[in-house]
Design a protein around this motif. Structure first.
Motif, short mmCIF file in Angstrom:
data_model
loop_
_atom_site.label_atom_id
_atom_site.label_comp_id
_atom_site.label_asym_id
_atom_site.label_seq_id
_atom_site.Cartn_x
_atom_site.Cartn_y
_atom_site.Cartn_z
N GLY A 1 37.03 49.25 50.15
CA GLY A 1 35.96 49.85 49.35
C GLY A 1 34.91 50.50 50.21
N PRO A 2 33.90 51.10 49.56
CA PRO A 2 32.83 51.73 50.33
C PRO A 2 32.01 50.70 51.11
N CYS A 3 31.47 51.14 52.23
CA CYS A 3 30.59 50.27 53.03
C CYS A 3 29.31 50.00 52.27
N SER A 4 28.73 48.84 52.52
CA SER A 4 27.42 48.54 51.94
C SER A 4 26.38 49.46 52.58
N GLU A 5 25.25 49.59 51.93
CA GLU A 5 24.21 50.48 52.45
C GLU A 5 23.75 50.04 53.84
N SER A 6 23.61 48.73 54.05
CA SER A 6 23.15 48.24 55.36
C SER A 6 24.21 48.49 56.44
N LYS A 7 25.48 48.28 56.12
CA LYS A 7 26.56 48.54 57.08
C LYS A 7 26.65 50.03 57.40
N LEU A 8 26.51 50.87 56.39
CA LEU A 8 26.55 52.31 56.58
C LEU A 8 25.39 52.77 57.46
N LYS A 9 24.23 52.17 57.27
CA LYS A 9 23.07 52.52 58.09
C LYS A 9 23.32 52.16 59.55
N ARG A 10 23.88 50.97 59.80
CA ARG A 10 24.20 50.56 61.17
C ARG A 10 25.26 51.48 61.77
N LEU A 11 26.28 51.79 60.98
CA LEU A 11 27.37 52.65 61.45
C LEU A 11 26.86 54.05 61.79
N SER A 12 25.93 54.55 61.00
CA SER A 12 25.43 55.91 61.23
C SER A 12 24.60 56.02 62.51
N ARG A 13 24.16 54.90 63.07
CA ARG A 13 23.43 54.95 64.35
C ARG A 13 24.35 55.28 65.52
N SER A 14 25.63 54.95 65.37
CA SER A 14 26.55 55.16 66.48
C SER A 14 27.68 56.14 66.16
N THR A 15 27.72 56.66 64.93
CA THR A 15 28.84 57.47 64.48
C THR A 15 28.37 58.76 63.83
N ALA A 16 29.08 59.84 64.10
CA ALA A 16 28.73 61.13 63.48
C ALA A 16 29.98 62.00 63.37
N PHE A 17 29.98 62.84 62.36
CA PHE A 17 31.00 63.87 62.18
C PHE A 17 30.34 65.22 62.42
N VAL A 18 31.07 66.14 63.02
CA VAL A 18 30.66 67.54 63.10
C VAL A 18 31.81 68.36 62.51
N SER A 19 31.48 69.26 61.60
CA SER A 19 32.46 70.17 61.03
C SER A 19 32.16 71.57 61.52
N VAL A 20 33.20 72.26 61.99
CA VAL A 20 33.08 73.63 62.51
C VAL A 20 34.03 74.50 61.70
N TYR A 21 33.50 75.58 61.14
CA TYR A 21 34.28 76.49 60.30
C TYR A 21 34.50 77.81 61.04
N PRO A 22 35.72 78.38 60.95
CA PRO A 22 35.99 79.62 61.68
C PRO A 22 35.25 80.83 61.13
N THR A 23 35.01 80.85 59.82
CA THR A 23 34.27 81.93 59.17
C THR A 23 33.40 81.32 58.08
N PRO A 24 32.31 81.99 57.70
CA PRO A 24 31.51 81.48 56.58
C PRO A 24 32.36 81.41 55.32
N GLY A 25 32.28 80.30 54.59
CA GLY A 25 33.02 80.14 53.35
C GLY A 25 34.46 79.69 53.52
N SER A 26 34.91 79.48 54.74
CA SER A 26 36.28 79.05 54.98
C SER A 26 36.51 77.63 54.46
N ARG A 27 37.70 77.38 53.95
CA ARG A 27 38.06 76.02 53.52
C ARG A 27 38.55 75.21 54.69
N GLN A 28 39.06 75.86 55.70
CA GLN A 28 39.57 75.17 56.88
C GLN A 28 38.42 74.84 57.82
N SER A 29 38.50 73.67 58.47
CA SER A 29 37.47 73.32 59.44
C SER A 29 38.06 72.46 60.54
#
Length: 176
Positions: free
Chosen positions: A132-160
């Protein structure tokens, strides 16, 4: 047990099909200004100061730089905050940090999403919240050490290109 084997096999197939280089990238003799083919991630230890471009977003220890803010076409983006001190360079038209809460909602909330790539499998292994989804406190702890970056080849592209970073390391990268 059967589901674990199927998911493991699927993750192996997806990682073999991904067109990105290994998650740590490769040290390069290229200049910080040289662009990369879409989907490649490169260590760029030579990129420092003004060569990184303009800081456009910050997420904890991670910083995202744009070499030509406001431009429409492909250009280099740099992510800093890695343990080795080297930025990671990617080329695309749009880059931004993802939100872990939204990712959790899409993949683990309600009906749940399917794990489609190596970044999904890597995130599932490090989140430690069960099915299931992480609890709010677990998600807050996780977000201190974890991040996603999405890079798109063109504006509006579905692929990343999706990069998952955890504990100041690039854990996985995949084209989605």
């Amino acid at each position: 047990m059967k589901n674990i084997l199927i998911l493991t096999a699927l993750a192996a197939l997806l990682s073999a099909c991904a067109s990105v280089q290994g998650p740590t990238g490769h040290a390069s003799s290229k200049s910080p200004q040289a662009t990369l083919p879409f989907g490649e991630v490169e260590e760029s230890c030579a990129a420092k100061g003004k060569a990184l471009g303009q800081l456009i977003e910050k997420n904890g220890k991670w910083k995202l730089y744009d070499t030509r803010p406001g431009a429409v076409g492909p250009r280099n983006f740099f992510v800093t905050g890695f343990k080795d001190g080297c930025a990671r360079k990617v080329t695309g038209a749009v880059a931004l940090f993802g939100d872990l809460g939204l990712y959790e909602l899409m993949h683990y909330g309600g009906g749940g999403g399917e794990l489609r790539g190596t970044t999904d499998a890597a995130y599932a292994s490090l989140r430690g919240c069960g099915k299931g989804p992480c609890s709010e406190s677990k998600l807050k702890r996780l977000s201190r050490s974890t991040a996603f970056v999405s890079v798109y080849p063109t504006p509006g592209s579905r692929q990343s290109l999706e990069m998952l970073m955890h504990n100041r390391k690039l854990v996985a990268a995949a084209i989605k």
